[in-house]
Motif scaffolding. Structure first.
Motif, PDB file in Angstrom:
ATOM      1  N   ASP A 148      27.563  43.574  25.182  1.00 45.59           N
ATOM      2  CA  ASP A 148      26.382  43.750  24.347  1.00 45.59           C
ATOM      3  C   ASP A 148      25.297  42.761  24.756  1.00 45.59           C
ATOM      4  O   ASP A 148      25.447  42.046  25.763  1.00 45.59           O
ATOM      5  CB  ASP A 148      26.736  43.649  22.860  1.00 45.59           C
ATOM      6  N   ALA A 149      24.221  42.709  24.005  1.00 46.91           N
ATOM      7  CA  ALA A 149      23.078  41.874  24.400  1.00 46.91           C
ATOM      8  C   ALA A 149      23.421  40.390  24.425  1.00 46.91           C
ATOM      9  O   ALA A 149      22.748  39.600  25.088  1.00 46.91           O
ATOM     10  CB  ALA A 149      21.904  42.130  23.455  1.00 46.91           C
ATOM     11  N   ARG A 150      24.482  40.014  23.713  1.00 43.33           N
ATOM     12  CA  ARG A 150      24.931  38.607  23.706  1.00 43.33           C
ATOM     13  C   ARG A 150      26.018  38.362  24.751  1.00 43.33           C
ATOM     14  O   ARG A 150      26.646  37.305  24.760  1.00 43.33           O
ATOM     15  CB  ARG A 150      25.463  38.242  22.316  1.00 43.33           C
ATOM     16  N   HIS A 151      26.247  39.365  25.603  1.00 43.55           N
ATOM     17  CA  HIS A 151      27.277  39.311  26.649  1.00 43.55           C
ATOM     18  C   HIS A 151      28.687  39.281  26.072  1.00 43.55           C
ATOM     19  O   HIS A 151      29.629  38.853  26.740  1.00 43.55           O
ATOM     20  CB  HIS A 151      27.064  38.114  27.581  1.00 43.55           C
ATOM     21  N   ARG A 152      28.827  39.759  24.848  1.00 39.31           N
ATOM     22  CA  ARG A 152      30.143  39.882  24.227  1.00 39.31           C
ATOM     23  C   ARG A 152      30.811  41.154  24.751  1.00 39.31           C
ATOM     24  O   ARG A 152      30.174  42.198  24.878  1.00 39.31           O
ATOM     25  CB  ARG A 152      29.983  39.956  22.711  1.00 39.31           C
ATOM     26  N   VAL A 153      32.109  41.063  25.068  1.00 40.16           N
ATOM     27  CA  VAL A 153      32.843  42.227  25.577  1.00 40.16           C
ATOM     28  C   VAL A 153      33.024  43.247  24.450  1.00 40.16           C
ATOM     29  O   VAL A 153      33.618  42.938  23.414  1.00 40.16           O
ATOM     30  CB  VAL A 153      34.216  41.809  26.135  1.00 40.16           C
ATOM     31  N   ILE A 154      32.492  44.452  24.654  1.00 40.21           N
ATOM     32  CA  ILE A 154      32.654  45.508  23.656  1.00 40.21           C
ATOM     33  C   ILE A 154      33.515  46.652  24.195  1.00 40.21           C
ATOM     34  O   ILE A 154      33.856  47.575  23.448  1.00 40.21           O
ATOM     35  CB  ILE A 154      31.290  46.035  23.168  1.00 40.21           C
ATOM     36  N   ALA A 155      33.873  46.597  25.462  1.00 42.11           N
ATOM     37  CA  ALA A 155      34.828  47.543  26.048  1.00 42.11           C
ATOM     38  C   ALA A 155      35.350  46.935  27.333  1.00 42.11           C
ATOM     39  O   ALA A 155      34.593  46.290  28.072  1.00 42.11           O
ATOM     40  CB  ALA A 155      34.179  48.897  26.334  1.00 42.11           C
ATOM     41  N   SER A 156      36.642  47.132  27.601  1.00 40.22           N
ATOM     42  CA  SER A 156      37.222  46.607  28.842  1.00 40.22           C
ATOM     43  C   SER A 156      38.307  47.561  29.323  1.00 40.22           C
ATOM     44  O   SER A 156      39.056  48.115  28.519  1.00 40.22           O
ATOM     45  CB  SER A 156      37.796  45.199  28.645  1.00 40.22           C
ATOM     46  N   SER A 157      38.383  47.733  30.632  1.00 41.35           N
ATOM     47  CA  SER A 157      39.335  48.687  31.201  1.00 41.35           C
ATOM     48  C   SER A 157      40.782  48.265  30.987  1.00 41.35           C
ATOM     49  O   SER A 157      41.680  49.109  31.010  1.00 41.35           O
ATOM     50  CB  SER A 157      39.057  48.862  32.702  1.00 41.35           C
ATOM     51  N   ASP A 158      41.021  46.973  30.774  1.00 39.77           N
ATOM     52  CA  ASP A 158      42.390  46.505  30.531  1.00 39.77           C
ATOM     53  C   ASP A 158      42.685  46.345  29.039  1.00 39.77           C
ATOM     54  O   ASP A 158      43.765  45.891  28.660  1.00 39.77           O
ATOM     55  CB  ASP A 158      42.666  45.191  31.270  1.00 39.77           C
ATOM     56  N   GLY A 159      41.700  46.683  28.194  1.00 36.87           N
ATOM     57  CA  GLY A 159      41.902  46.614  26.750  1.00 36.87           C
ATOM     58  C   GLY A 159      41.883  45.218  26.167  1.00 36.87           C
ATOM     59  O   GLY A 159      42.089  45.033  24.968  1.00 36.87           O
ATOM     60  N   ARG A 160      41.592  44.207  26.972  1.00 39.48           N
ATOM     61  CA  ARG A 160      41.605  42.823  26.500  1.00 39.48           C
ATOM     62  C   ARG A 160      40.209  42.322  26.162  1.00 39.48           C
ATOM     63  O   ARG A 160      39.229  42.749  26.744  1.00 39.48           O
ATOM     64  CB  ARG A 160      42.222  41.898  27.555  1.00 39.48           C
ATOM     65  N   GLY A 161      40.134  41.395  25.212  1.00 43.36           N
ATOM     66  CA  GLY A 161      38.904  40.670  24.930  1.00 43.36           C
ATOM     67  C   GLY A 161      37.862  41.409  24.124  1.00 43.36           C
ATOM     68  O   GLY A 161      36.756  40.885  23.938  1.00 43.36           O
ATOM     69  N   ILE A 162      38.181  42.593  23.613  1.00 43.61           N
ATOM     70  CA  ILE A 162      37.170  43.378  22.893  1.00 43.61           C
ATOM     71  C   ILE A 162      36.768  42.655  21.606  1.00 43.61           C
ATOM     72  O   ILE A 162      37.615  42.345  20.761  1.00 43.61           O
ATOM     73  CB  ILE A 162      37.686  44.791  22.591  1.00 43.61           C
ATOM     74  N   LEU A 163      35.491  42.338  21.497  1.00 42.79           N
ATOM     75  CA  LEU A 163      34.860  41.643  20.368  1.00 42.79           C
ATOM     76  C   LEU A 163      35.258  40.170  20.265  1.00 42.79           C
ATOM     77  O   LEU A 163      34.788  39.475  19.366  1.00 42.79           O
ATOM     78  CB  LEU A 163      35.151  42.346  19.043  1.00 42.79           C
ATOM     79  N   THR A 164      36.116  39.682  21.159  1.00 38.77           N
ATOM     80  CA  THR A 164      36.557  38.285  21.087  1.00 38.77           C
ATOM     81  C   THR A 164      36.192  37.475  22.318  1.00 38.77           C
ATOM     82  O   THR A 164      36.273  36.249  22.302  1.00 38.77           O
ATOM     83  CB  THR A 164      38.092  38.205  20.910  1.00 38.77           C
ATOM     84  N   GLU A 165      35.782  38.129  23.382  1.00 44.62           N
ATOM     85  CA  GLU A 165      35.504  37.455  24.654  1.00 44.62           C
ATOM     86  C   GLU A 165      34.035  37.651  25.043  1.00 44.62           C
ATOM     87  O   GLU A 165      33.449  38.693  24.758  1.00 44.62           O
ATOM     88  CB  GLU A 165      36.406  38.027  25.746  1.00 44.62           C
ATOM     89  N   SER A 166      33.473  36.656  25.671  1.00 46.46           N
ATOM     90  CA  SER A 166      32.112  36.763  26.210  1.00 46.46           C
ATOM     91  C   SER A 166      32.150  36.463  27.703  1.00 46.46           C
ATOM     92  O   SER A 166      32.960  35.651  28.160  1.00 46.46           O
ATOM     93  CB  SER A 166      31.153  35.797  25.513  1.00 46.46           C
ATOM     94  N   LEU A 167      31.282  37.121  28.432  1.00 44.68           N
ATOM     95  CA  LEU A 167      31.185  36.906  29.877  1.00 44.68           C
ATOM     96  C   LEU A 167      29.811  36.323  30.184  1.00 44.68           C
ATOM     97  O   LEU A 167      28.797  36.967  29.930  1.00 44.68           O
ATOM     98  CB  LEU A 167      31.379  38.225  30.631  1.00 44.68           C
ATOM     99  N   ALA A 168      29.800  35.104  30.690  1.00 47.55           N
ATOM    100  CA  ALA A 168      28.533  34.435  31.001  1.00 47.55           C
ATOM    101  C   ALA A 168      28.014  34.951  32.341  1.00 47.55           C
ATOM    102  O   ALA A 168      28.296  34.391  33.396  1.00 47.55           O
ATOM    103  CB  ALA A 168      28.722  32.925  31.036  1.00 47.55           C
TER     104      ALA A 168
END
Length: 347
Positions: A284-304
């Motif tokens: 999303d606009a805050r670089h928060r993971v909102i979907a991942s191909s491995d199913g990990r980090g959704i809504l809990t991880e951010s990518l700088a």
């Protein structure tokens, strides 16, 4: 001899470079071996010429010349070996940089393709909410929420849900933020009567200037929809269903985000050899993971993201991971939400 793999041009280039170096080294080694033998023969010839005295002088001249030639050939072969190694190293370095650049651009292109698919999908959601907010059953329910009007609106929303399976539920809220009808009352029985007055999507929808505007909530879990992850779209329900009518309530529609987004990030066209070491992400606009191909980090991880000046690009981090990314370009009248597609690949 086995054929080189054609699945990765970079590997082919490096295989060819190594092959050239190996063949050249073998040939140079053979030449060096031959010159050593010539030098030994020349030395033996000189010894025999010395023993022969005056009769061996002419032979000594020839032996000296052979020795000199072998020395020159040996020097040339050493130079040749050094130049071949240097040029193959240069070729490998240059080729590696070119392949890395091509591969990075490919990941950025795939990232753009991901976010474009999502944009087209969400554009349709923005059209849906603006259209359904003008439905007479929805408008009548918001204006006069009698029991009959609410039941009829609920049935009408249920019919819509039967055709549009990408939604979990549709809610009608009155002007004060109280939910007065939903499309799946049997499944989501705690929705009606709850208040969404403090939800940003409700407040923003009530503040829209006309029926052509809509608002979008952050991708988030909704505790009244079994804690499912949803993308919320909303717009004001207006008096008479007219574009310029006064707001009398809000229609909120809840896109079943996870399965739809998973289909996009898991459907990226990667080589089979890449899949286990590659993550395809929507941010999303805050670089928060909102979907991942491995199913990990959704809504809990951010990518700088280490973004450059453009809307898409690629880079390699300190761990050697290659990341390609692309900013949402929007679609039609949907301007996008500042989201990114990103692909992170381990070496």
């Amino acid at each position: 001899m086995s054929k080189p793999s054609t699945s990765n041009p970079g590997n082919n280039l490096f295989d060819l470079s190594r092959g050239v170096l190996e063949v050249a080294s073998q040939k140079v080694t053979r030449i060096e071996d031959i010159t050593r033998r010539m030098k030994m023969l020349a030395m033996n010839a000189l010894i025999e010429a010395a023993r022969a005295g005056d009769d061996g002088r002419g032979f000594a001249v020839v032996a000296n010349e052979v020795s000199e030639i072998s020395t020159q050939v040996n020097g040339i072969t050493k130079e040749l070996r050094s130049e071949i190694v240097a040029r193959v190293d240069h070729l490998t370095t240059t080729g590696s940089a070119m392949v890395q650049e091509m591969h990075g651009k490919r990941l950025a292109d795939l990232s753009l393709n991901m976010i474009e698919i999502i944009d087209r999908n969400l554009y349709e959601r923005s059209c849906d909410v603006r259209w359904w907010a003008t439905d007479s059953a929805v408008v009548d329910c918001a204006v006069s929420p009698t029991e009959e009007a609410r039941r009829y609106a609920s049935r009408r929303l249920g019919v819509i849900l039967e055709s549009y399976t990408v939604y979990l539920d549709l809610w009608i809220a009155d002007a004060g933020g109280k939910i007065i009808a939903n499309g799946r009352p049997d499944r989501y029985r705690y929705a009606v009567g709850a208040s969404v007055a403090d939800e940003p999507w409700f407040r923003q929808a009530m503040a829209t200037r006309d029926g052509g505007e809509f608002t979008v909530g952050d991708v988030a879990r909704n505790n009244k929809l079994d804690d499912r992850v949803v993308a919320t779209y909303a717009t004001a329900i207006r008096q008479g269903g007219e574009a310029n009518g006064a707001p009398v309530g809000v229609l909120g529609i809840f896109f079943d985000w996870e399965p739809q987004a998973a289909a996009v990030v898991q459907g990226v066209r990667l080589e089979e050899s890449e899949r286990e070491r590659t993550r395809c992400l929507l941010l999303d606009a805050r670089h928060r993971v909102i979907a991942s191909s491995d199913g990990r980090g959704i809504l809990t991880e951010s990518l700088a993201l280490k973004k450059g000046a453009g809307t898409m690009g690629h880079y390699t981090d300190a761990q050697g991971r290659l990341t390609g990314y692309a900013l949402t370009p929007g679609y039609e009248t949907y301007k996008g939400l500042g989201w990114y597609g990103a692909i992170v690949q381990k070496p």
